[in-house]
Motif scaffolding. Structure first.
Motif, PDB file in Angstrom:
ATOM      1  N   HIS A   1      -8.725   6.918   0.297  1.00 17.47           N
ATOM      2  CA  HIS A   1      -8.631   5.715  -0.519  1.00 17.47           C
ATOM      3  C   HIS A   1      -9.044   4.426   0.178  1.00 17.47           C
ATOM      4  O   HIS A   1      -9.325   3.429  -0.483  1.00 17.47           O
ATOM      5  CB  HIS A   1      -7.205   5.547  -1.046  1.00 17.47           C
ATOM      6  CG  HIS A   1      -6.775   6.685  -1.918  1.00 17.47           C
ATOM      7  ND1 HIS A   1      -7.216   6.826  -3.209  1.00 17.47           N
ATOM      8  CD2 HIS A   1      -5.974   7.745  -1.673  1.00 17.47           C
ATOM      9  CE1 HIS A   1      -6.688   7.939  -3.740  1.00 17.47           C
ATOM     10  NE2 HIS A   1      -5.946   8.505  -2.812  1.00 17.47           N
TER      11      HIS A   1
ATOM     12  N   ASN B   1       3.689   1.702  -1.223  1.00 15.80           N
ATOM     13  CA  ASN B   1       4.421   1.872  -2.476  1.00 15.80           C
ATOM     14  C   ASN B   1       3.521   2.199  -3.660  1.00 15.80           C
ATOM     15  O   ASN B   1       3.991   2.330  -4.786  1.00 15.80           O
ATOM     16  CB  ASN B   1       5.260   0.626  -2.779  1.00 15.80           C
ATOM     17  CG  ASN B   1       6.478   0.550  -1.893  1.00 15.80           C
ATOM     18  OD1 ASN B   1       7.183   1.531  -1.710  1.00 15.80           O
ATOM     19  ND2 ASN B   1       6.713  -0.614  -1.314  1.00 15.80           N
ATOM     20  N   GLN B   2       2.221   2.352  -3.405  1.00 18.28           N
ATOM     21  CA  GLN B   2       1.306   2.721  -4.486  1.00 18.28           C
ATOM     22  C   GLN B   2       1.464   4.198  -4.830  1.00 18.28           C
ATOM     23  O   GLN B   2       1.865   5.008  -3.994  1.00 18.28           O
ATOM     24  CB  GLN B   2      -0.136   2.422  -4.083  1.00 18.28           C
ATOM     25  CG  GLN B   2      -0.420   0.952  -3.971  1.00 18.28           C
ATOM     26  CD  GLN B   2      -1.838   0.655  -3.540  1.00 18.28           C
ATOM     27  OE1 GLN B   2      -2.576   1.536  -3.100  1.00 18.28           O
ATOM     28  NE2 GLN B   2      -2.239  -0.600  -3.671  1.00 18.28           N
ATOM     29  N   ARG B   3       1.125   4.542  -6.060  1.00 14.82           N
ATOM     30  CA  ARG B   3       1.268   5.922  -6.531  1.00 14.82           C
ATOM     31  C   ARG B   3       0.442   6.919  -5.735  1.00 14.82           C
ATOM     32  O   ARG B   3       0.832   8.071  -5.584  1.00 14.82           O
ATOM     33  CB  ARG B   3       0.891   6.030  -8.009  1.00 14.82           C
ATOM     34  CG  ARG B   3       1.962   5.508  -8.941  1.00 14.82           C
ATOM     35  CD  ARG B   3       1.581   5.729 -10.377  1.00 14.82           C
ATOM     36  NE  ARG B   3       0.580   4.718 -10.740  1.00 14.82           N
ATOM     37  CZ  ARG B   3      -0.353   4.876 -11.641  1.00 14.82           C
ATOM     38  NH1 ARG B   3      -0.435   5.985 -12.314  1.00 14.82           N
ATOM     39  NH2 ARG B   3      -1.201   3.918 -11.898  1.00 14.82           N
ATOM     40  N   ASN B   4      -0.714   6.487  -5.229  1.00 15.89           N
ATOM     41  CA  ASN B   4      -1.577   7.436  -4.523  1.00 15.89           C
ATOM     42  C   ASN B   4      -1.193   7.607  -3.045  1.00 15.89           C
ATOM     43  O   ASN B   4      -1.811   8.394  -2.350  1.00 15.89           O
ATOM     44  CB  ASN B   4      -3.046   7.037  -4.651  1.00 15.89           C
ATOM     45  CG  ASN B   4      -3.359   5.680  -4.059  1.00 15.89           C
ATOM     46  OD1 ASN B   4      -2.513   5.032  -3.464  1.00 15.89           O
ATOM     47  ND2 ASN B   4      -4.583   5.241  -4.243  1.00 15.89           N
TER      48      ASN B   4
ATOM     49  N   ILE C   1       0.832  -1.207   0.000  1.00 17.06           N
ATOM     50  CA  ILE C   1       0.000   0.000   0.000  1.00 17.06           C
ATOM     51  C   ILE C   1       0.863   1.251   0.000  1.00 17.06           C
ATOM     52  O   ILE C   1       0.609   2.208  -0.738  1.00 17.06           O
ATOM     53  CB  ILE C   1      -0.962  -0.012   1.206  1.00 17.06           C
ATOM     54  CG1 ILE C   1      -1.994  -1.132   1.018  1.00 17.06           C
ATOM     55  CG2 ILE C   1      -1.657   1.347   1.381  1.00 17.06           C
ATOM     56  CD1 ILE C   1      -2.809  -1.441   2.259  1.00 17.06           C
TER      57      ILE C   1
END
Length: 57
Positions: free
Chosen positions: A50, A21-24, A19
């Protein structure tokens, strides 16, 4: 990362890492030898936006 795991409702270390490392997910404010450091308010805002079911009251 331990605090982020708690904020996400006790997910596994591996899942919290995925989580984070996600873009958002917000950028860390620092990267130390012990790992990345995020501003708590940034992480809370991201989770609220999110993953609202993960927030503990």
């Amino acid at each position: 990362m331990s605090e982020i795991r708690e904020m996400l409702g006790g997910v596994s270390r591996q899942r919290a890492s995925v989580i984070a490392n996600q873009r958002n997910f917000p950028e860390p404010i620092a990267v130390l030898a012990m790992g990345k450091v995020w501003r708590k308010s940034d992480v809370e805002k991201c989770i609220k936006q999110h993953r609202p079911a993960s927030l503990a009251d």
